[in-house]
Design a protein around this motif. Structure first.
Motif, PDB file in Angstrom:
ATOM      1  N   VAL A 147      33.808  -6.597 -31.754  1.00 30.15           N
ATOM      2  CA  VAL A 147      33.947  -5.017 -32.165  1.00 30.15           C
ATOM      3  C   VAL A 147      34.027  -4.181 -30.711  1.00 30.15           C
ATOM      4  N   SER A 148      33.983  -4.735 -30.173  1.00 34.33           N
ATOM      5  CA  SER A 148      33.991  -3.514 -29.293  1.00 34.33           C
ATOM      6  C   SER A 148      35.429  -2.977 -29.319  1.00 34.33           C
ATOM      7  N   GLY A 149      36.758  -3.413 -29.867  1.00 36.03           N
ATOM      8  CA  GLY A 149      38.064  -2.459 -30.250  1.00 36.03           C
ATOM      9  C   GLY A 149      37.555  -1.494 -31.421  1.00 36.03           C
ATOM     10  N   VAL A 150      36.996  -2.370 -32.377  1.00 29.16           N
ATOM     11  CA  VAL A 150      36.663  -1.244 -33.221  1.00 29.16           C
ATOM     12  C   VAL A 150      36.140  -0.110 -33.184  1.00 29.16           C
ATOM     13  N   LEU A 151      34.818  -0.659 -31.966  1.00 30.46           N
ATOM     14  CA  LEU A 151      33.838   0.413 -31.852  1.00 30.46           C
ATOM     15  C   LEU A 151      34.602   1.691 -31.478  1.00 30.46           C
ATOM     16  N   ALA A 152      35.933   1.362 -30.402  1.00 27.56           N
ATOM     17  CA  ALA A 152      36.424   1.967 -29.524  1.00 27.56           C
ATOM     18  C   ALA A 152      37.769   2.594 -30.154  1.00 27.56           C
ATOM     19  N   ARG A 153      38.436   2.766 -31.606  1.00 25.82           N
ATOM     20  CA  ARG A 153      38.531   2.805 -32.370  1.00 25.82           C
ATOM     21  C   ARG A 153      38.196   3.790 -33.105  1.00 25.82           C
ATOM     22  N   LEU A 154      36.993   3.811 -33.599  1.00 24.61           N
ATOM     23  CA  LEU A 154      35.887   4.506 -34.253  1.00 24.61           C
ATOM     24  C   LEU A 154      36.090   5.617 -33.073  1.00 24.61           C
ATOM     25  N   ALA A 155      35.080   5.537 -31.846  1.00 25.71           N
ATOM     26  CA  ALA A 155      34.863   5.940 -31.657  1.00 25.71           C
ATOM     27  C   ALA A 155      36.030   7.488 -30.944  1.00 25.71           C
ATOM     28  N   TYR A 156      37.123   6.468 -31.253  1.00 26.41           N
ATOM     29  CA  TYR A 156      38.206   8.461 -31.046  1.00 26.41           C
ATOM     30  C   TYR A 156      38.377   8.296 -31.477  1.00 26.41           C
ATOM     31  N   SER A 157      38.502   8.329 -33.297  1.00 31.11           N
ATOM     32  CA  SER A 157      39.240   9.106 -33.714  1.00 31.11           C
ATOM     33  C   SER A 157      37.986   9.697 -33.812  1.00 31.11           C
ATOM     34  N   TRP A 158      36.441   9.783 -34.283  1.00 34.82           N
ATOM     35  CA  TRP A 158      35.727  10.698 -34.175  1.00 34.82           C
ATOM     36  C   TRP A 158      35.845  12.082 -33.642  1.00 34.82           C
ATOM     37  N   GLY A 159      35.809  11.108 -31.810  1.00 29.92           N
ATOM     38  CA  GLY A 159      36.212  12.426 -30.887  1.00 29.92           C
ATOM     39  C   GLY A 159      37.255  13.532 -31.309  1.00 29.92           C
ATOM     40  N   ARG A 160      38.587  12.636 -31.446  1.00 31.77           N
ATOM     41  CA  ARG A 160      39.632  13.498 -31.971  1.00 31.77           C
ATOM     42  C   ARG A 160      39.511  14.987 -32.941  1.00 31.77           C
ATOM     43  N   ARG A 161      38.908  14.015 -34.092  1.00 30.52           N
ATOM     44  CA  ARG A 161      38.683  14.893 -35.600  1.00 30.52           C
ATOM     45  C   ARG A 161      37.668  16.511 -34.604  1.00 30.52           C
TER      46      ARG A 161
END
Length: 284
Positions: free
Chosen positions: A266-280
């Motif tokens: 789950v840590s990899g999934v959350l890291a990806r979601l957090a990066y996408s959210w921050g970029r938006r």
């Protein structure tokens, strides 16, 4: 190091301290011994998987535990190689071949037999046959994705994930294959080797294997523990943390192993979601 090698160092102008720091030939065998243990555990897991049945499910549990032990061996051989300065091209190739067997072939075979082959006969035989065929396909996907992950790792030079993290901190690009095998092994061990007997749960098993396969070939970042084993900061605190986690795993292995495996996934999934959210947010 032999006399001829020392003479070459003298001709190159190397100082005596440098010559003494060179490991002996026998030291290069040390990490390879742990790699051999990794491969032996994978072979043992395969033999246990093919012997498992509905009448004796302990074989599946032993196979899962063997894969978990192999994950430990895989981590130790890299630590030993770096600590003794005995990394070599031969060791890297041997480690990759061992990983294909132990974390590719063994868990995919175990996942198929435990999750699909043991499904009892249903009122609709065609449905069971379709689930079993789907299981063969998804387990092969896991194997090919794991092998591709290893091949990409071997040819990559300073790979960078698509969602970079903190500067200066190392990350894996994609979930490592030992972690992917650990996900499968931890679930089976949590169930004490009792195989899946419900076709709908088998479909959930298909989804988990497929998603784990995708994470291995993805470009998402996963935490690397290499900075913990560098020995540069707080070695005593690190030893204490490892000792505590080791004790918890020994005492509550069924729960701790699946928690660690799923948290890492789950840590990899959350890291990806957090990066996408921050970029938006930055673009907005």
């Amino acid at each position: 190091m032999d006399e001829h090698a020392l003479e070459e160092l003298d001709e190159m102008g190397a100082d005596p301290d440098t010559r003494r720091r060179q490991p002996s030939r026998g030291m290069f065998l040390l990490p390879s011994l742990f790699t051999a243990g990794n491969m032996a555990a994978g072979f043992y897991a395969i033999t246990q998987s093919v012997q498992g049945s509905l009448f004796d499910t302990s074989y599946f549990d032993r196979a899962a535990l063997a894969i978990g032990i192999a994950v430990l061996f895989d981590g130790v051989d890299g630590i030993v190689a770096r600590a003794t300065n005995t990394t070599s091209a031969f060791g890297r190739e041997l480690d990759s071949l061992a990983d294909v067997i132990t974390f590719g072939v063994a868990p995919s075979l175990l996942a198929y037999i435990w999750g699909f082959r043991m499904i009892p006969a249903l009122s609709n035989p065609d449905l069971r046959g379709q689930i079993v065929h789907l299981g063969v396909f998804i387990c092969f996907i896991f194997l090919i994705c794991g092998a591709s992950r290893l091949a990409r790792f071997n040819i990559s030079i300073n790979p960078q994930p698509r969602n970079p993290g903190r500067p200066g901190k190392k990350y894996f690009v994609g979930m490592p294959i030992p972690a992917g095998a650990g996900v499968i092994a931890s679930v089976i061990h949590f169930q004490k080797g009792s195989p899946i007997d419900n076709p709908w749960i088998a479909l959930v098993w298909v989804a988990l294997i497929g998603f784990t396969s995708f994470l291995m070939v993805s470009n998402w970042r996963f935490w690397s523990a290499k900075e913990m084993t560098s020995g540069k900061r707080r070695p005593f605190q690190l030893v204490a943390v490892i000792a505590v986690f080791g004790a918890l795993i020994v005492l509550y292995h069924r729960y701790m192993l699946i928690i660690l495996a799923m948290v890492y996934l789950v840590s990899g999934v959350l890291a990806r979601l957090a990066y996408s959210w921050g970029r938006r947010r930055r673009h907005a």
